[in-house]
Motif scaffolding. Structure first.
Motif, PDB file in Angstrom:
ATOM      1  N   MET A   1       0.874  -1.197   0.183  1.00 16.00           N
ATOM      2  CA  MET A   1       0.068  -0.054   0.041  1.00 16.00           C
ATOM      3  C   MET A   1       0.745   1.148  -0.093  1.00 16.00           C
ATOM      4  SD  MET A   1      -2.017   2.344   2.476  1.00 16.00           S
ATOM      5  CE  MET A   1      -0.399   2.752   2.860  1.00 16.00           C
ATOM      6  N   ARG A   2       0.773   2.143  -0.984  1.00 17.85           N
ATOM      7  CA  ARG A   2       1.547   3.336  -1.015  1.00 17.85           C
ATOM      8  C   ARG A   2       0.515   4.656  -0.472  1.00 17.85           C
ATOM      9  NH1 ARG A   2       6.481   4.659  -4.011  1.00 17.85           N
ATOM     10  NH2 ARG A   2       7.634   3.002  -2.771  1.00 17.85           N
ATOM     11  N   PHE A   3       1.016   5.525   0.041  1.00 19.89           N
ATOM     12  CA  PHE A   3       0.348   6.494   0.626  1.00 19.89           C
ATOM     13  C   PHE A   3       0.083   7.315  -0.754  1.00 19.89           C
ATOM     14  CE2 PHE A   3      -0.414  10.958   1.865  1.00 19.89           C
ATOM     15  CZ  PHE A   3      -1.550  10.623   2.585  1.00 19.89           C
ATOM     16  N   ASP A   4      -1.221   7.600  -1.195  1.00 25.50           N
ATOM     17  CA  ASP A   4      -1.710   8.182  -2.451  1.00 25.50           C
ATOM     18  C   ASP A   4      -2.688   9.201  -2.170  1.00 25.50           C
ATOM     19  OD1 ASP A   4      -2.721   9.206  -4.544  1.00 25.50           O
ATOM     20  OD2 ASP A   4      -2.748   6.921  -5.513  1.00 25.50           O
ATOM     21  N   THR A   5      -2.264  10.596  -2.219  1.00 24.43           N
ATOM     22  CA  THR A   5      -3.458  11.475  -1.638  1.00 24.43           C
ATOM     23  C   THR A   5      -4.762  11.414  -2.607  1.00 24.43           C
ATOM     24  OG1 THR A   5      -2.292  13.212  -3.007  1.00 24.43           O
ATOM     25  CG2 THR A   5      -2.076  13.376  -0.722  1.00 24.43           C
ATOM     26  N   ASN A   6      -4.484  10.583  -3.681  1.00 28.12           N
ATOM     27  CA  ASN A   6      -5.824  10.533  -4.580  1.00 28.12           C
ATOM     28  C   ASN A   6      -6.876   9.538  -3.801  1.00 28.12           C
ATOM     29  OD1 ASN A   6      -5.308  12.485  -6.530  1.00 28.12           O
ATOM     30  ND2 ASN A   6      -3.848  11.038  -7.409  1.00 28.12           N
ATOM     31  N   ARG A   7      -6.254   8.473  -3.095  1.00 29.06           N
ATOM     32  CA  ARG A   7      -6.813   7.381  -2.598  1.00 29.06           C
ATOM     33  C   ARG A   7      -7.441   7.594  -1.117  1.00 29.06           C
ATOM     34  NH1 ARG A   7      -4.475   2.556  -1.600  1.00 29.06           N
ATOM     35  NH2 ARG A   7      -6.451   1.977  -0.807  1.00 29.06           N
ATOM     36  N   THR A   8      -7.269   8.749  -0.563  1.00 30.02           N
ATOM     37  CA  THR A   8      -7.562   9.020   0.812  1.00 30.02           C
ATOM     38  C   THR A   8      -8.930   9.528   0.892  1.00 30.02           C
ATOM     39  OG1 THR A   8      -6.877  11.199   0.953  1.00 30.02           O
ATOM     40  CG2 THR A   8      -4.960   9.634   1.329  1.00 30.02           C
ATOM     41  N   PRO A   9      -9.530   9.089   2.119  1.00 30.73           N
ATOM     42  CA  PRO A   9      -8.858   8.863   3.333  1.00 30.73           C
ATOM     43  C   PRO A   9      -8.761   7.294   3.586  1.00 30.73           C
ATOM     44  CG  PRO A   9     -11.249   9.293   3.644  1.00 30.73           C
ATOM     45  CD  PRO A   9     -11.199   9.731   2.243  1.00 30.73           C
ATOM     46  N   LEU A  10      -7.421   7.053   3.829  1.00 34.89           N
ATOM     47  CA  LEU A  10      -7.412   5.448   4.232  1.00 34.89           C
ATOM     48  C   LEU A  10      -8.013   5.068   5.593  1.00 34.89           C
ATOM     49  CD1 LEU A  10      -3.442   5.665   2.952  1.00 34.89           C
ATOM     50  CD2 LEU A  10      -5.362   4.929   1.784  1.00 34.89           C
ATOM     51  N   GLY A  11      -8.234   3.753   5.598  1.00 32.82           N
ATOM     52  CA  GLY A  11      -8.883   3.194   6.906  1.00 32.82           C
ATOM     53  C   GLY A  11      -7.714   2.585   7.643  1.00 32.82           C
ATOM     54  N   VAL A  12      -7.868   3.156   8.940  1.00 32.72           N
ATOM     55  CA  VAL A  12      -6.620   2.852   9.813  1.00 32.72           C
ATOM     56  C   VAL A  12      -7.324   2.043  11.090  1.00 32.72           C
ATOM     57  CG1 VAL A  12      -4.906   3.621  11.538  1.00 32.72           C
ATOM     58  CG2 VAL A  12      -5.290   5.007   9.361  1.00 32.72           C
ATOM     59  N   ALA A  13      -6.666   1.008  11.408  1.00 27.92           N
ATOM     60  CA  ALA A  13      -6.937   0.257  12.633  1.00 27.92           C
ATOM     61  C   ALA A  13      -5.924   0.567  13.677  1.00 27.92           C
ATOM     62  CB  ALA A  13      -6.983  -1.211  12.461  1.00 27.92           C
ATOM     63  N   VAL A  14      -6.127   0.994  15.074  1.00 32.96           N
ATOM     64  CA  VAL A  14      -5.070   1.239  16.044  1.00 32.96           C
ATOM     65  C   VAL A  14      -5.514   0.044  17.009  1.00 32.96           C
ATOM     66  CG1 VAL A  14      -4.365   2.912  17.452  1.00 32.96           C
ATOM     67  CG2 VAL A  14      -5.453   3.624  15.659  1.00 32.96           C
ATOM     68  N   LEU A  15      -4.452  -0.750  17.036  1.00 30.11           N
ATOM     69  CA  LEU A  15      -4.630  -1.759  18.002  1.00 30.11           C
ATOM     70  C   LEU A  15      -3.489  -1.362  19.354  1.00 30.11           C
ATOM     71  CD1 LEU A  15      -3.486  -4.695  15.602  1.00 30.11           C
ATOM     72  CD2 LEU A  15      -5.793  -3.831  15.848  1.00 30.11           C
ATOM     73  N   GLY A  16      -4.185  -1.430  20.357  1.00 32.49           N
ATOM     74  CA  GLY A  16      -3.584  -0.820  21.766  1.00 32.49           C
ATOM     75  C   GLY A  16      -3.778   0.705  21.612  1.00 32.49           C
ATOM     76  N   SER A  17      -5.098   1.032  21.210  1.00 33.13           N
ATOM     77  CA  SER A  17      -5.353   2.622  21.088  1.00 33.13           C
ATOM     78  C   SER A  17      -5.306   3.246  22.522  1.00 33.13           C
ATOM     79  CB  SER A  17      -6.530   2.820  20.407  1.00 33.13           C
ATOM     80  OG  SER A  17      -7.493   2.325  21.298  1.00 33.13           O
ATOM     81  N   THR A  18      -5.404   2.420  23.645  1.00 31.44           N
ATOM     82  CA  THR A  18      -5.658   3.127  24.776  1.00 31.44           C
ATOM     83  C   THR A  18      -4.293   3.631  25.502  1.00 31.44           C
ATOM     84  OG1 THR A  18      -5.892   1.273  25.915  1.00 31.44           O
ATOM     85  CG2 THR A  18      -7.838   2.437  25.292  1.00 31.44           C
ATOM     86  N   GLY A  19      -3.199   3.024  24.841  1.00 28.30           N
ATOM     87  CA  GLY A  19      -1.517   3.118  25.410  1.00 28.30           C
ATOM     88  C   GLY A  19      -0.872   4.482  25.083  1.00 28.30           C
ATOM     89  N   SER A  20       0.209   4.435  25.217  1.00 32.68           N
ATOM     90  CA  SER A  20       0.751   5.663  25.067  1.00 32.68           C
ATOM     91  C   SER A  20       1.051   5.781  23.555  1.00 32.68           C
ATOM     92  CB  SER A  20       2.275   5.176  25.701  1.00 32.68           C
ATOM     93  OG  SER A  20       3.203   6.275  25.180  1.00 32.68           O
TER      94      SER A  20
END
Ligand code: NAD
Ligand code: MG
Length: 381
Positions: A1-20
């Motif tokens: 997956m390349r970051f491409d501003t034409n394809r955004t917003p990209l979906g993000v999963a944050v595992l451990g979202s409550t930590g530092s």
């Protein structure tokens, strides 16, 4: 997956979202809402903190990975893999602490996701299997760890010229302490890191320097260099994050005030860049003198023990990691003195039999057996 501003917003999963790292990730995402949307969040045990994040981000999925029922949210270790493999997820930020993050990293890479990896224990335990999962599934591993992000930023576009890495290390709170005082350091003293605010486990790892051993092994897997070309230097100010030597002897370094937000953003956008007004601009005068010292290997023995485990390869790094996790957990409850952490690591490593790490089952069994052994040593004061 390349970051491409034409394809955004990209979906993000944050595992451990409550930590530092998880909370820093959400801080970064709050400034980049045009480019990313939060699809999944997982916490450990504490429901209230996750519930607040869910109320703000309204993800499609949320769960408590270390919970044991009694919650309205899905609970149990399987929520990590579920969150990491949802079809709407492009990038998984793995900010779980410890071996618990392994299956999610592997599953996400198999599913072709980018994994922005803070959970370094995963790569240490099963580096070859993680690389294999990425190859097989088309996924991509990008480091969040500041030293490895620094290396990636310096080598991108120059990969074939990479010759040697020097990872910097703050030295932790006991850098200048006499050996005997380090041996008997308290939990409070170990948790007072001079330059970074982080979760408790990694903060203790920074005090023993086990963290730097994990990072050397991590660098070996990420950048493909032999251990002879991976070095560590103490740099108390944590301004230079890594030195990268190219084949002609040129050194390139990445610098900045200590903050995980830049490495987190770069792991999302690599090799592209996004403007970010939230990062404190660099000021060399404010940074002050930058100093470098050798490691005191005789006092901080977890570092050499971990690097030796890396050199030995196979299941040894998984054994090192498991022994360290158990010893640190025992230290944090007050059950053992600080000096016992490296002794337990050495004890477990000295007596385990090496074997090739050819399957996840072998790695999991090595992890389990090393924990049993470590607990036995820990109960014998
Ligand atoms: P932390 O303790 O603050 O957060 C850990 C997160 O994992 C929390 O959300 C917690 O609820 C969750 N968690 C704990 N046990 C779990 C389990 N058994 N199953 C699933 N989830 C669980 O830790 P942190 O400082 O954010 O570090 C996270 C990872 O990032 C570690 O691997 C650490 O080495 C690495 N890292 C952290 C920093 C930093 O600045 N904090 C820097 C570089 C790398
Ligand atoms: Mg680091």
């Amino acid at each position: 997956m390349r970051f491409d501003t034409n394809r955004t917003p990209l979906g993000v999963a944050v595992l451990g979202s409550t930590g530092s790292i998880g909370r820093s990730t959400l801080e970064v995402l709050r400034r980049q809402r045009d480019h990313f949307r939060v699809v999944a969040l997982t916490g450990g045990r504490r429901e209230e903190q996750l519930a607040e994040q869910v109320a703000e981000w309204r993800p499609a999925f949320a769960g408590l990975a270390a919970g044991n029922g009694g919650s309205r949210l899905p609970t149990g270790p399987a929520v990590l893999v579920e969150a990491a493999t949802l079809p709407e997820v492009d990038i998984v930020v793995n900010a779980v602490v410890g071996a618990a993050g392994l299956d999610a990293t592997i599953a996400a890479l198999h599913a072709g996701k980018r994994v922005a990896l803070a959970n370094k224990e995963t790569l240490v335990m099963a580096g070859d299997l993680v690389a294999h999962a990425a190859c097989a599934g088309g996924g991509e591993l990008v480091p969040v760890d500041s030293e490895h992000s620094a290396v990636l930023q310096c080598v991108t576009g120059r990969e074939s010229a990479l010759a040697r890495l020097i990872l910097t290390c703050s030295g932790g709170p006991f850098r200048e302490w006499p050996a005997e005082r380090v041996r008997n350091a308290s939990v409070d003293e170990a948790l007072r890191h001079p330059t970074w605010a982080m979760g408790n486990k990694i903060t203790v790892d920074c005090a023993t320097l086990a963290n730097k051993a994990l990072e050397v092994i991590e660098a070996h897997h990420l950048f493909g260099l032999p251990y002879d070309d991976l070095e560590v230097v103490i740099h108390p100010q944590s301004i230079v994050h890594a030195f990268v030597e190219l084949c002609d002897g040129s050194i390139i370094a990445q610098l900045g005030f200590p903050s995980m937000e830049l490495p987190i953003l770069y792991a999302l956008t690599h090799p592209a860049r996004l403007p970010d007004a939230g990062v404190r601009r660099f000021d060399p005068v404010a940074a002050g003198p930058l100093t470098f010292e050798p490691v005191r290997h005789d006092v901080f023995r977890a570092l050499s023990a971990g690097i030796a485990a890396g050199r030995s390869g196979g299941i040894s790094p998984a054994v090192f990691n498991a022994a360290n996790e158990e010893a640190v957990a025992a230290f944090l409850t007050g059950a053992i003195p600080f000096g016992r952490i490296s002794e337990v690591i050495e004890g477990v490593l000295d007596s385990h039999l090496t074997a090739a790490a050819t399957s996840l089952d072998i790695v999991r069994e090595a992890d389990r057996a090393a924990r049993v052994h470590a607990r036995k040593l820990l109960s014998r004061q």
